[in-house]
Design an enzyme around this catalytic site. Structure first.
Site, PDB file in Angstrom:
ATOM      1  CG  ASP A 252      -2.400  -1.098  -1.279  1.00  0.00           C
ATOM      2  OD1 ASP A 252      -3.035  -1.725  -0.416  1.00  0.00           O
ATOM      3  OD2 ASP A 252      -1.548  -1.629  -2.018  1.00  0.00           O
TER       4      ASP A 252
ATOM      5  CE1 TYR B  48       0.594  -0.887  -6.321  1.00  0.00           C
ATOM      6  CE2 TYR B  48      -1.569  -0.237  -5.573  1.00  0.00           C
ATOM      7  CZ  TYR B  48      -0.277  -0.606  -5.295  1.00  0.00           C
ATOM      8  OH  TYR B  48       0.141  -0.697  -4.001  1.00  0.00           O
TER       9      TYR B  48
ATOM     10  CG  ASP C  34       4.516  13.310   3.710  1.00  0.00           C
ATOM     11  OD1 ASP C  34       3.468  13.948   3.470  1.00  0.00           O
ATOM     12  OD2 ASP C  34       5.648  13.789   3.517  1.00  0.00           O
TER      13      ASP C  34
END
Ligand code: ATP
Ligand code: MG
Length: 326
Positions: free
Chosen positions: A223, A120, A199
């Site tokens: 997020d 980001y 993951d």
């Protein structure tokens, strides 16, 4: 000491749930001074600016800010507001409440998400018609600041340490630096950590959320994984969040403006009121914070409920029920 609190309701149901949270805080008679600021689509239409300078300055100078939600202008509002409080960590509890339909009712997690870098804060480029690139930024200093916060967050509480979720096996430099730095700060502070590939975390948290407690993540992972956890506890409507900086903090519900129900007085104020409880805790009012959280929990368990939870109560009815329980 009296605290000055900025109140920025924004758009949509932000205008309904933010006053509800202020009512709850006012009922505690702690002598807070509330100062209202404008932001969002409505003020942009009027003035051309989604976040007027006065509102930015207000958030940058008060002890804490209660923010609601912003519509199309969200990125132009919340990103600068997070910068105004110099927020380096986003605290997102994801907890299932008794009486509320949840995919995994045993879920009780807190995400501590790095709030300033990663992809980001990266730079995207289009090199040719065929190729686009993204550079991500990870620094030792930001990872350290987050890790120190995480250590403080768990020490002296029922949390025994925290889990670091990352993908350092593939992104060896960036997530590697993040993982190594967070681990070493924890070691220096005598805090236990374990680690999990992000993951694998996604799978394990769905199958058995109870094996996790406090989860420390880089920005993008935090997020995505905290939104995943939102799904496990019954959706966005109940989740609070805090953006914490070194000197001030901003508290907001995870949900947005909910344009489909905005203006009807039927928004569920729970996420915003729990965010206000996080504000109380941040300012050191631990007992009051617990009391507000318990009042919301018993209201969720026994009603009244807004339509999103299958009831027919209004925002005001639920807010009054919470204040009565206080
Ligand atoms: P935005 O673009 O502002 O995020 P959205 O359409 O994505 O708006 P959200 O606020 O993110 O809407 O929420 C998605 C849906 O969840 C809403 O349409 C609404 O039905 C429901 N919802 C979210 N928050 C609440 C709430 N506090 N009370 C009741 N329903 C809610
Ligand atoms: Mg949304």
């Amino acid at each position: 000491m009296t605290h000055e609190i900025a109140v920025i309701p924004g758009d949509g149901i932000g205008q309904e749930v933010t006053p509800a949270a202020v009512d709850v805080l006012e009922s505690l008679e702690l002598g807070f001074e509330f100062v209202e600021g404008e932001a969002g689509d409505a003020v942009r239409e009027e003035t051309g600016e989604a976040l007027p300078q006065e509102t930015y300055d207000l958030a940058a100078s008060t002890d804490a800010t209660l923010f609601g939600a912003a519509g199309d202008s969200a990125a132009d509002v919340i990103l600068p507001l997070r910068e105004a409080v110099d927020s380096f960590v986003n605290v997102r509890p994801a907890k299932a409440y008794p009486g509320i339909d949840a995919v995994r009712p045993e879920t009780d997690l807190v995400f501590l998400r790095e709030n300033t870098e990663g992809v980001y804060a990266g730079h995207e480029d289009r090199l040719s018609e065929d190729v686009s690139t993204l550079t991500r930024v990870v620094t030792e200093s930001a990872s350290e600041r987050l890790a120190e916060f995480a250590c403080d967050y768990v020490s002296g509480t029922e949390h025994d340490g925290f889990t670091i979720a990352h993908k350092a096996n593939v992104m060896r430099e960036t997530d590697g630096l993040f993982r190594d730095t967070v681990k070493s700060v924890a070691e220096d502070n005598g805090i236990e950590t374990d680690e999990v590939l992000m993951d694998a975390f996604a799978t394990h948290v769905c199958l058995d959320p109870e094996q996790f407690d406090v989860v420390v993540c880089p920005n993008l992972a935090g997020d995505v994984l905290s939104d995943l956890a939102a799904g496990l506890v019954g959706g966005l409507g109940l989740l609070p969040s805090a953006n914490i900086g070194p000197d001030r903090a901003l508290f907001e519900p995870v949900h947005g403006t909910a344009p489909d129900i905005a203006g009807d007085g039927l928004a569920n104020p729970a996420a915003k009121i729990i965010s206000a409880a996080m504000l109380l805790e941040y300012l050191g009012y631990d007992e009051e914070a617990d009391a507000v959280t318990e009042a919301v929990e018993s209201t969720l368990a026994e009603g009244p409920h807004t339509p999103d939870l299958g009831g027919d109560a209004s925002t005001e009815d639920v807010t009054e029920a919470v204040i009565d329980r206080l």
